[in-house]
Design an enzyme around this catalytic site. Sequence first.
Site, PDB file in Angstrom:
ATOM      1  N   CYS A 167      27.023  56.423  41.124  1.00 19.02           N
ATOM      2  CA  CYS A 167      25.970  55.865  42.121  1.00 19.02           C
ATOM      3  C   CYS A 167      25.306  56.906  42.445  1.00 19.02           C
ATOM      4  O   CYS A 167      25.468  58.542  42.157  1.00 19.02           O
ATOM      5  CB  CYS A 167      26.807  56.164  43.029  1.00 19.02           C
ATOM      6  N   GLU A 190      36.101  49.779  40.058  1.00 22.18           N
ATOM      7  CA  GLU A 190      36.781  50.286  40.520  1.00 22.18           C
ATOM      8  C   GLU A 190      36.613  48.441  41.647  1.00 22.18           C
ATOM      9  O   GLU A 190      35.352  48.446  41.865  1.00 22.18           O
ATOM     10  CB  GLU A 190      37.544  50.953  41.700  1.00 22.18           C
ATOM     11  N   CYS A 197      24.934  59.753  49.182  1.00 28.70           N
ATOM     12  CA  CYS A 197      25.580  59.627  50.676  1.00 28.70           C
ATOM     13  C   CYS A 197      26.311  61.056  50.970  1.00 28.70           C
ATOM     14  O   CYS A 197      27.306  60.590  50.105  1.00 28.70           O
ATOM     15  CB  CYS A 197      25.722  58.320  51.296  1.00 28.70           C
ATOM     16  N   CYS A 252      35.613  51.224  52.560  1.00 28.57           N
ATOM     17  CA  CYS A 252      33.890  52.044  52.276  1.00 28.57           C
ATOM     18  C   CYS A 252      34.389  53.056  51.698  1.00 28.57           C
ATOM     19  O   CYS A 252      34.914  53.466  52.815  1.00 28.57           O
ATOM     20  CB  CYS A 252      34.166  51.622  53.470  1.00 28.57           C
ATOM     21  N   CYS A 277      29.889  59.955  51.380  1.00 30.03           N
ATOM     22  CA  CYS A 277      30.233  58.822  50.613  1.00 30.03           C
ATOM     23  C   CYS A 277      31.117  59.040  49.267  1.00 30.03           C
ATOM     24  O   CYS A 277      30.609  59.761  48.134  1.00 30.03           O
ATOM     25  CB  CYS A 277      29.400  57.485  49.955  1.00 30.03           C
ATOM     26  N   ASN A 334      35.961  56.684  56.597  1.00 30.18           N
ATOM     27  CA  ASN A 334      37.852  57.239  55.988  1.00 30.18           C
ATOM     28  C   ASN A 334      36.289  58.087  55.285  1.00 30.18           C
ATOM     29  O   ASN A 334      36.446  58.162  54.589  1.00 30.18           O
ATOM     30  CB  ASN A 334      37.012  55.872  55.067  1.00 30.18           C
ATOM     31  N   GLU A 381      24.579  51.280  43.620  1.00 27.76           N
ATOM     32  CA  GLU A 381      23.613  50.665  44.765  1.00 27.76           C
ATOM     33  C   GLU A 381      23.606  49.550  43.645  1.00 27.76           C
ATOM     34  O   GLU A 381      21.977  49.635  43.195  1.00 27.76           O
ATOM     35  CB  GLU A 381      22.436  51.854  45.162  1.00 27.76           C
ATOM     36  N   LEU A 426      22.069  51.339  57.395  1.00 23.59           N
ATOM     37  CA  LEU A 426      21.570  52.723  58.018  1.00 23.59           C
ATOM     38  C   LEU A 426      22.163  53.428  58.269  1.00 23.59           C
ATOM     39  O   LEU A 426      21.246  55.132  58.318  1.00 23.59           O
ATOM     40  CB  LEU A 426      21.356  51.635  59.019  1.00 23.59           C
ATOM     41  N   HIS A 427      23.221  53.741  59.311  1.00 20.71           N
ATOM     42  CA  HIS A 427      24.311  54.657  59.744  1.00 20.71           C
ATOM     43  C   HIS A 427      23.812  55.770  60.604  1.00 20.71           C
ATOM     44  O   HIS A 427      23.980  56.584  61.491  1.00 20.71           O
ATOM     45  CB  HIS A 427      25.073  55.719  58.252  1.00 20.71           C
ATOM     46  N   SER A 485      24.828  44.102  49.703  1.00 23.56           N
ATOM     47  CA  SER A 485      24.582  45.721  50.657  1.00 23.56           C
ATOM     48  C   SER A 485      24.165  46.679  50.156  1.00 23.56           C
ATOM     49  O   SER A 485      23.745  47.478  49.015  1.00 23.56           O
ATOM     50  CB  SER A 485      26.023  46.264  50.718  1.00 23.56           C
ATOM     51  N   CYS A 525      35.295  43.251  46.756  1.00 21.06           N
ATOM     52  CA  CYS A 525      34.251  43.998  46.886  1.00 21.06           C
ATOM     53  C   CYS A 525      34.251  44.694  45.235  1.00 21.06           C
ATOM     54  O   CYS A 525      34.965  44.753  44.660  1.00 21.06           O
ATOM     55  CB  CYS A 525      35.423  44.885  47.713  1.00 21.06           C
TER      56      CYS A 525
HETATM   57  N1  SAH Z   1      25.531  51.722  47.785  1.00 21.91           N
HETATM   58  C1  SAH Z   1      25.389  50.021  48.456  1.00 21.91           C
HETATM   59  C2  SAH Z   1      27.089  50.072  48.075  1.00 21.91           C
HETATM   60  C3  SAH Z   1      28.031  50.572  48.855  1.00 21.91           C
HETATM   61  S1  SAH Z   1      29.070  50.844  50.079  1.00 21.91           S
HETATM   62  C4  SAH Z   1      25.543  50.699  49.978  1.00 21.91           C
HETATM   63  O1  SAH Z   1      24.971  52.047  50.680  1.00 21.91           O
HETATM   64  O2  SAH Z   1      25.338  49.456  50.879  1.00 21.91           O
HETATM   65  C5  SAH Z   1      29.560  49.775  51.392  1.00 21.91           C
HETATM   66  C6  SAH Z   1      29.319  50.360  52.405  1.00 21.91           C
HETATM   67  O3  SAH Z   1      30.092  51.638  53.051  1.00 21.91           O
HETATM   68  C7  SAH Z   1      28.250  50.941  52.731  1.00 21.91           C
HETATM   69  O4  SAH Z   1      27.263  50.864  53.903  1.00 21.91           O
HETATM   70  C8  SAH Z   1      28.376  52.286  53.276  1.00 21.91           C
HETATM   71  O5  SAH Z   1      27.023  53.111  53.512  1.00 21.91           O
HETATM   72  C9  SAH Z   1      29.374  52.169  53.231  1.00 21.91           C
HETATM   73  N2  SAH Z   1      30.742  54.219  53.177  1.00 21.91           N
HETATM   74  C10 SAH Z   1      30.173  55.210  52.548  1.00 21.91           C
HETATM   75  N3  SAH Z   1      31.167  56.332  51.970  1.00 21.91           N
HETATM   76  C11 SAH Z   1      31.895  55.858  53.067  1.00 21.91           C
HETATM   77  C12 SAH Z   1      33.146  56.143  54.123  1.00 21.91           C
HETATM   78  N4  SAH Z   1      33.329  57.514  53.588  1.00 21.91           N
HETATM   79  N5  SAH Z   1      33.287  55.776  55.382  1.00 21.91           N
HETATM   80  C13 SAH Z   1      32.799  54.742  55.906  1.00 21.91           C
HETATM   81  N6  SAH Z   1      32.376  54.037  55.034  1.00 21.91           N
HETATM   82  C14 SAH Z   1      31.107  54.321  53.723  1.00 21.91           C
END
Ligand code: SAH
Length: 368
Positions: free
Chosen positions: A126, A106, A130, A360, A133, A317, A181, A238-239, A214, A119
């Site tokens: 992936c 997508e 995580c 995201c 996600c 989200n 990624e 980072l989170h 990213s 985007c």
């Molecule tokens: N793999 C890369 C790029 C993809 S995601 C990365 O992790 O950076 C882009 C961003 O969306 C990342 O910061 C990811 O952590 C974030 N993301 C993933 N799931 C999400 C969610 N459910 N709510 C908000 N952000 C999210």
Amino acid sequence: MTSLPLVFDAPRRALPPRHLADVDPAERRDVARELGLPGFRLDQLARHYFGRFTADVEQMTDLPAAARETLGALLPALVTPVLEQQCDGGATRKTLWKGHDGTRAESVLMGYPDRATVCVSSQAGCGMACPFCATGQGGLERNLSTGEIVEQVRQAAAAARDGALGAPARLSNVVFMGMGEPLANYKRVVAAVRRITAPAPDGLGISARGVTVSTVGLVPAIDKLTAEGLPVTLAVSLHTPDDELRDTLVPVNNRWKVDEVLDAARRYAMATGRRVSIEYALIRDVNDHPWRADLLGRKLAQRIGKHRVHVNLIPLNPTPGSEWDASPRPVQDEFVRRVQAAGVACTVRDTRGREIAAACGQLAASQT
Ligand code: SAH
């Protein structure tokens, strides 16, 4: 430089057929010769493709019919839209597309008053797993080719120009925040960035300042990117500032720890002069505590430098099947205040595309 462990290798699925966007400009003459054409024919083709966003050889009427037919082989349909959804009054448009082998991924096009952003996905699925996600839940299907990445951008640029966002717009920004990624598909992503940022006829002519890559924090790959001399923005997901929680939120943290990732981000910022973006999905009662905001601000100021970093808070989200939710507004406001109190810029990302699962972390083509 250490090489990435095997776990980051995509399953060995066939990449798509060769596309003009896969060909390095320096190799164009050789490819033309291989096709039995004079060298300048590929330059002509590139002017149409990169300069006018045209992928239909029949429209290239300055080329002789026979050459058009031969050159068509370099523009295979790599990214075929199968579903378009829109929301935010037409300003957010998600495209589900399929590849030559049926692979699905997508892209999301977003219009703003002063810019248009696409985007893009860098992988189908992936492998980073995580837990918050949606893409991470299905595992990695395969890497996308350079051509498949560039095609997402070329189609978005053509759509924006042709008024898909309301009025004709110039595509100004490309963010590698779709599925995958990007730094685990390093070579193809870097080649795609070169094609996206080179001026026509070598590329789409989008300023490198408008491109963001990213990453979850693959340290050797960040260092490699630093050495490329491409002034794109680096975003690090980072989170949380502590290893204990990050080991679970971003499992690759078991390999490269928070401090190592921040040090690589500092090296990137120093070498490129670009401010690094720190992505932080704020999750209610998981990573939204005041002490974490304080630790985040302090660590970023110490390890990267206040003026070399910017925190992008993303209200979580929610994804299907997850218990997690976004933090309440007052908690979010307090988090921002505390990070800013450490002298570090911090803003909250707008949540475009939520209703069409285009925000995201919501991209999961297999479920559509
Ligand atoms: N793999 C890369 C790029 C993809 S995601 C990365 O992790 O950076 C882009 C961003 O969306 C990342 O910061 C990811 O952590 C974030 N993301 C993933 N799931 C999400 C969610 N459910 N709510 C908000 N952000 C999210």
